[in-house]
Design an enzyme around this catalytic site. Structure first.
Site, PDB file in Angstrom:
ATOM      1  CG  HIS A   1      36.545  48.908  39.716  1.00 54.51           C
ATOM      2  ND1 HIS A   1      35.680  49.455  38.796  1.00 54.51           N
ATOM      3  CD2 HIS A   1      37.090  47.823  39.105  1.00 54.51           C
ATOM      4  CE1 HIS A   1      35.704  48.737  37.681  1.00 54.51           C
ATOM      5  NE2 HIS A   1      36.548  47.749  37.850  1.00 54.51           N
TER       6      HIS A   1
ATOM      7  CG  HIS B   1      37.712  42.041  31.413  1.00 55.09           C
ATOM      8  ND1 HIS B   1      38.100  41.589  32.656  1.00 55.09           N
ATOM      9  CD2 HIS B   1      37.810  43.395  31.463  1.00 55.09           C
ATOM     10  CE1 HIS B   1      38.431  42.618  33.402  1.00 55.09           C
ATOM     11  NE2 HIS B   1      38.262  43.721  32.718  1.00 55.09           N
TER      12      HIS B   1
ATOM     13  CE1 TYR C   1      35.137  46.280  33.239  1.00 50.56           C
ATOM     14  CE2 TYR C   1      36.014  48.026  34.614  1.00 50.56           C
ATOM     15  CZ  TYR C   1      36.102  46.761  34.080  1.00 50.56           C
ATOM     16  OH  TYR C   1      37.166  45.974  34.410  1.00 50.56           O
TER      17      TYR C   1
ATOM     18  NE  ARG D   1      39.617  42.642  38.764  1.00 47.76           N
ATOM     19  CZ  ARG D   1      39.159  43.236  39.860  1.00 47.76           C
ATOM     20  NH1 ARG D   1      38.738  42.487  40.880  1.00 47.76           N
ATOM     21  NH2 ARG D   1      39.121  44.555  39.962  1.00 47.76           N
TER      22      ARG D   1
ATOM     23  NE  ARG E   1      36.021  43.496  36.111  1.00 49.21           N
ATOM     24  CZ  ARG E   1      35.875  43.601  37.423  1.00 49.21           C
ATOM     25  NH1 ARG E   1      35.104  42.726  38.077  1.00 49.21           N
ATOM     26  NH2 ARG E   1      36.465  44.553  38.101  1.00 49.21           N
TER      27      ARG E   1
ATOM     28  CE  LYS F   1      43.540  44.492  38.787  1.00 51.09           C
ATOM     29  NZ  LYS F   1      44.894  44.654  38.210  1.00 51.09           N
TER      30      LYS F   1
END
Length: 408
Positions: A379, A353, A388, A258, A356, A283
């Site tokens: 994640h 992003h 994704y 990120r 990513r 996260k």
């Protein structure tokens, strides 16, 4: 300081004889200490002398944007081109701020601000949300509170009809269906917290219904790997800017980091001897160790060893212009977006992003499972990874080419 910038005695004498010489010299010294180049100092000195000769005594402790534009555009011998005017403004404004003479515009007050700040403290201290989420939710809650005030509504007496009116009158022309869903989620949490503090009805939060949102309804916006390679190819020079940006782009595309994780990356997170890269996952709120891929290691080493300015900041990536401070997450967006737009790459989103997404799509094409891809991207759940990997065009073409004739 002027002697360090100008080799001509006449130029030094002219600058020392000009208005506000001490204030100009002090600021130029500050810029030099922040890593400003000689060429940049030369330009700043010229602009500051131009401005200093036109300010009035009344400007010295109270100058604002309107007055600065007036000096540049309407004073004697105004700036002769828009580019010159922009350069003068961008030079003069930080100088006045450094001297403490700049008057910032008065911020618009936030109605019911006490309720908002209590909510922010709760998100930070009790829920442990990330700074990015806290900032976004604070902004959305402040917008809602301003709307309440401007439409004559009292926060303590809000009704479900008031919430409906907010979405209909304010949000209808501003939000997509997905954005409206995000706002609804925030409002539910905000109003539920406010109810525990006794500042609104306890039934208000449960009355909010989000618009129907279908899982994986939108197409992904991953760049093709060919586009990623094209972007990397724009950084092949040995300039500080290209060397730095190449390392940044590799971290985004190869590790799928990120932008906040790249901006926060510090020198002590690279273990050169062990060949490891230690990332703090925003996260998961825990570190994750990656093997240091040779190409990335080479790009990072070239930046750190050859062109990175000698500053005391622990963060790896530093601005190429003064002040020489770490790049912000917003700055990373501008870096990536600028290079993608320069190549005229077409995509729904042109920012970090997108790289990513490209990383996730490439991992999927190479046969990795959703669990493996999710672990690589940091994640917390497999469902997050599905975003994704919604469309695998290679597999889709294989399905399209399948001949059902033998089965009929």
């Amino acid at each position: 300081m002027f002697e360090n910038i100008y080799s001509s005695n006449a130029a030094c004498k002219r600058h020392r004889a000009g208005s506000l010489a001490a204030e100009r010299e002090r600021y130029l010294q500050h810029c030099a200490e922040q890593g400003c180049t000689h060429a940049s100092l030369y330009l700043k000195a010229c602009c500051l002398l131009w401005i200093a000769e036109r300010v009035q005594p009344s400007d010295l402790n109270a100058i604002n944007s309107s007055r600065l534009r007036q000096i540049i555009h309407e004073g004697p011998l105004p700036a002769n081109s828009p580019a010159t005017a922009t350069t003068l403004i961008n030079t003069a404004r930080p100088w006045f701020k450094f001297l403490g003479w700049w008057q910032e515009p008065t911020a618009e007050p936030i109605p019911f601000e006490e309720n908002l700040e209590l909510f922010v403290s709760w998100m930070r201290d009790e829920r442990g949300l990330t700074p990015c989420t806290i900032s976004q939710w604070r902004s959305r809650a402040a917008t809602f509170l301003r709307w309440c005030f401007n439409t004559g509504r009292r926060f303590s007496t809000l009704s479900p009809e008031d919430i409906d009116a907010y979405f209909i009158t304010y949000g209808a022309q501003r939000w997509s269906r997905i954005s409206a869903g995000h706002v609804a989620t925030m409002l539910r949490v905000f109003l539920r917290y406010a109810a525990t503090q006794g500042t609104c009805s306890s039934t208000l939060a449960d009355s909010i219904r989000s618009p129907r949102h279908y899982a994986l309804e939108s197409l992904p916006y991953a760049l093709s790997w060919e586009d990623v390679q094209r972007v990397l190819a724009t950084t092949n020079s040995s300039s500080e800017l290209d060397v730095r940006d190449r390392a940044i782009l590799m971290l985004l595309a190869i590790y799928g980091l990120r932008r906040g994780e790249v901006a926060a990356l510090r020198l002590d997170q690279i273990d050169w001897a062990a060949g490891q890269l230690r990332i703090w996952r925003l996260k998961r709120r825990q570190p994750q160790v990656y093997p240091l891929v040779s190409t990335v290691a080479e790009a990072l080493a070239q930046y750190v060893d050859t062109v990175r300015p000698k500053v005391l900041h622990p963060e790896i990536f530093i601005r190429t212009r003064a002040p020489r401070i770490p790049i912000s997450a917003a700055g990373l967006y501008n870096i990536v977006s600028g290079r993608l737009r320069l190549l005229n790459i077409q995509a729904a989103h042109l920012g970090p992003h997108a790289l990513r997404h490209a990383c996730a799509a490439r991992l999927l094409a190479n046969g990795l499972s959703l669990k493996e891809i999710g672990d690589h991207l940091g994640h917390r759940s497999t469902s997050a990874t599905m975003t994704y990997t919604k469309v695998d065009l290679v597999s889709l073409r294989e399905v399209g080419d399948f001949d059902l004739g033998d089965l009929l």
